[in-house]
Design a protein around this motif. Structure first.
Motif, PDB file in Angstrom:
ATOM      1  N   ALA A 203     -70.275   6.232 -54.384  1.00 45.09           N
ATOM      2  CA  ALA A 203     -69.683   7.210 -54.897  1.00 45.09           C
ATOM      3  C   ALA A 203     -70.661   8.482 -54.794  1.00 45.09           C
ATOM      4  CB  ALA A 203     -69.805   6.732 -56.652  1.00 45.09           C
ATOM      5  N   GLY A 204     -72.128   8.142 -54.853  1.00 46.39           N
ATOM      6  CA  GLY A 204     -72.989   9.321 -54.673  1.00 46.39           C
ATOM      7  C   GLY A 204     -72.676  10.129 -53.586  1.00 46.39           C
ATOM      8  N   LEU A 205     -72.437   9.380 -52.445  1.00 44.25           N
ATOM      9  CA  LEU A 205     -72.088  10.077 -51.132  1.00 44.25           C
ATOM     10  C   LEU A 205     -70.727  10.838 -51.213  1.00 44.25           C
ATOM     11  CD1 LEU A 205     -72.763  10.537 -48.107  1.00 44.25           C
ATOM     12  CD2 LEU A 205     -71.460   8.415 -47.591  1.00 44.25           C
ATOM     13  N   LYS A 206     -70.050  10.399 -51.812  1.00 43.00           N
ATOM     14  CA  LYS A 206     -68.758  11.122 -52.075  1.00 43.00           C
ATOM     15  C   LYS A 206     -68.730  12.337 -52.833  1.00 43.00           C
ATOM     16  CE  LYS A 206     -65.634   6.947 -51.701  1.00 43.00           C
ATOM     17  NZ  LYS A 206     -65.105   5.921 -52.648  1.00 43.00           N
ATOM     18  N   ILE A 207     -69.685  12.367 -54.013  1.00 39.22           N
ATOM     19  CA  ILE A 207     -69.824  13.205 -54.763  1.00 39.22           C
ATOM     20  C   ILE A 207     -70.536  14.388 -54.242  1.00 39.22           C
ATOM     21  CG2 ILE A 207     -71.346  13.904 -56.641  1.00 39.22           C
ATOM     22  CD1 ILE A 207     -70.419  11.254 -58.025  1.00 39.22           C
ATOM     23  N   ARG A 208     -71.620  14.169 -53.423  1.00 40.58           N
ATOM     24  CA  ARG A 208     -72.446  14.844 -52.481  1.00 40.58           C
ATOM     25  C   ARG A 208     -71.690  15.722 -51.407  1.00 40.58           C
ATOM     26  NH1 ARG A 208     -77.656  16.203 -52.206  1.00 40.58           N
ATOM     27  NH2 ARG A 208     -78.220  14.893 -53.596  1.00 40.58           N
ATOM     28  N   PHE A 209     -70.842  14.961 -50.911  1.00 42.15           N
ATOM     29  CA  PHE A 209     -69.840  15.387 -49.682  1.00 42.15           C
ATOM     30  C   PHE A 209     -68.726  16.415 -50.368  1.00 42.15           C
ATOM     31  CE2 PHE A 209     -66.325  15.497 -46.880  1.00 42.15           C
ATOM     32  CZ  PHE A 209     -66.979  15.611 -45.576  1.00 42.15           C
ATOM     33  N   LEU A 210     -68.283  16.220 -51.270  1.00 41.34           N
ATOM     34  CA  LEU A 210     -67.111  16.904 -51.980  1.00 41.34           C
ATOM     35  C   LEU A 210     -67.649  18.033 -52.374  1.00 41.34           C
ATOM     36  CD1 LEU A 210     -64.181  17.345 -52.728  1.00 41.34           C
ATOM     37  CD2 LEU A 210     -64.495  15.892 -54.563  1.00 41.34           C
ATOM     38  N   TYR A 211     -68.888  18.120 -53.156  1.00 41.58           N
ATOM     39  CA  TYR A 211     -69.465  19.054 -53.826  1.00 41.58           C
ATOM     40  C   TYR A 211     -69.591  20.176 -52.848  1.00 41.58           C
ATOM     41  CZ  TYR A 211     -73.366  22.120 -55.218  1.00 41.58           C
ATOM     42  OH  TYR A 211     -73.989  23.312 -55.437  1.00 41.58           O
ATOM     43  N   HIS A 212     -70.500  19.710 -51.593  1.00 44.44           N
ATOM     44  CA  HIS A 212     -70.896  20.697 -50.324  1.00 44.44           C
ATOM     45  C   HIS A 212     -69.596  21.236 -49.733  1.00 44.44           C
ATOM     46  CE1 HIS A 212     -75.145  20.525 -50.742  1.00 44.44           C
ATOM     47  NE2 HIS A 212     -74.968  19.039 -50.854  1.00 44.44           N
ATOM     48  N   LEU A 213     -68.551  20.418 -49.697  1.00 45.61           N
ATOM     49  CA  LEU A 213     -67.283  20.884 -48.959  1.00 45.61           C
ATOM     50  C   LEU A 213     -66.653  22.069 -49.628  1.00 45.61           C
ATOM     51  CD1 LEU A 213     -65.360  20.642 -46.820  1.00 45.61           C
ATOM     52  CD2 LEU A 213     -63.995  19.145 -48.214  1.00 45.61           C
ATOM     53  N   LEU A 214     -66.664  21.975 -51.246  1.00 43.73           N
ATOM     54  CA  LEU A 214     -65.969  22.786 -52.107  1.00 43.73           C
ATOM     55  C   LEU A 214     -66.976  24.215 -52.143  1.00 43.73           C
ATOM     56  CD1 LEU A 214     -65.011  20.541 -55.043  1.00 43.73           C
ATOM     57  CD2 LEU A 214     -63.638  21.544 -53.129  1.00 43.73           C
ATOM     58  N   VAL A 215     -68.363  24.093 -52.118  1.00 47.17           N
ATOM     59  CA  VAL A 215     -68.929  25.252 -52.016  1.00 47.17           C
ATOM     60  C   VAL A 215     -68.826  25.704 -50.588  1.00 47.17           C
ATOM     61  CG1 VAL A 215     -71.383  25.981 -51.722  1.00 47.17           C
ATOM     62  CG2 VAL A 215     -70.897  24.158 -53.412  1.00 47.17           C
TER      63      VAL A 215
ATOM     64  N   GLU B 198     -62.630  11.770 -44.273  1.00 41.54           N
ATOM     65  CA  GLU B 198     -62.175  11.254 -45.342  1.00 41.54           C
ATOM     66  C   GLU B 198     -63.044  10.148 -45.967  1.00 41.54           C
ATOM     67  OE1 GLU B 198     -59.183   7.809 -43.731  1.00 41.54           O
ATOM     68  OE2 GLU B 198     -58.620   9.838 -43.097  1.00 41.54           O
ATOM     69  N   PHE B 199     -62.626   9.827 -47.207  1.00 37.74           N
ATOM     70  CA  PHE B 199     -63.267   8.750 -47.985  1.00 37.74           C
ATOM     71  C   PHE B 199     -62.737   7.447 -47.633  1.00 37.74           C
ATOM     72  CE2 PHE B 199     -64.069  12.003 -51.305  1.00 37.74           C
ATOM     73  CZ  PHE B 199     -65.210  12.503 -50.857  1.00 37.74           C
ATOM     74  N   ASP B 200     -63.625   6.374 -47.723  1.00 37.55           N
ATOM     75  CA  ASP B 200     -63.115   5.000 -47.493  1.00 37.55           C
ATOM     76  C   ASP B 200     -63.914   4.251 -48.567  1.00 37.55           C
ATOM     77  OD1 ASP B 200     -65.550   4.146 -46.335  1.00 37.55           O
ATOM     78  OD2 ASP B 200     -64.766   4.479 -44.160  1.00 37.55           O
ATOM     79  N   GLY B 201     -63.433   3.081 -48.642  1.00 35.69           N
ATOM     80  CA  GLY B 201     -64.110   2.117 -49.512  1.00 35.69           C
ATOM     81  C   GLY B 201     -65.643   1.745 -49.243  1.00 35.69           C
ATOM     82  N   THR B 202     -66.095   1.935 -48.034  1.00 37.23           N
ATOM     83  CA  THR B 202     -67.512   1.910 -47.746  1.00 37.23           C
ATOM     84  C   THR B 202     -68.565   2.758 -48.307  1.00 37.23           C
ATOM     85  OG1 THR B 202     -67.545   2.769 -45.545  1.00 37.23           O
ATOM     86  CG2 THR B 202     -66.965   0.496 -45.752  1.00 37.23           C
ATOM     87  N   HIS B 203     -68.057   3.998 -48.565  1.00 39.06           N
ATOM     88  CA  HIS B 203     -68.660   5.171 -49.038  1.00 39.06           C
ATOM     89  C   HIS B 203     -69.293   5.063 -50.408  1.00 39.06           C
ATOM     90  CE1 HIS B 203     -66.696   7.375 -45.581  1.00 39.06           C
ATOM     91  NE2 HIS B 203     -68.004   7.228 -45.565  1.00 39.06           N
TER      92      HIS B 203
END
Length: 89
Positions: free
Chosen positions: A37-49, A30-35
């Motif tokens: 935006a770039g890390l969240k974008i990369r992680f979500l992109y790869h997960l959706l792929v 899961e995402f939290d406040g310490t992540h």
């Protein structure tokens, strides 16, 4: 790659909905406040792929702006037709 009019707002919404998707999917973290935006974008992109919800970018083309664009396109397709973020696209 034509930039969407509300792309920044769509990316923000994609991250919000993506966080909910992560929780419901289970086991993906899961995402939290310490992540960042770039890390969240990369992680979500790869997960959706990985889940085959979006088409991957070509090898060597995986830049943050292109990932943001893919996420914006993904979320714009998930939103209802009358949603304010879809009105100007």
């Amino acid at each position: 790659m034509k930039k969407l009019k509300n792309e920044a707002a769509l990316v923000k919404e994609a991250l919000r909905i993506g966080a909910i998707y992560l929780q419901k999917r289970g086991g993906a973290g899961e995402f939290d406040g310490t992540h960042s935006a770039g890390l969240k974008i990369r992680f979500l992109y790869h997960l959706l792929v990985q889940d085959k919800l979006i088409q991957p970018l070509a090898k060597g083309e995986e830049t943050e702006p292109k990932m943001k664009h893919k996420l914006a396109l993904w979320i714009s397709r998930q939103l209802p037709d009358n949603h304010p973020l879809r009105q100007d696209n």
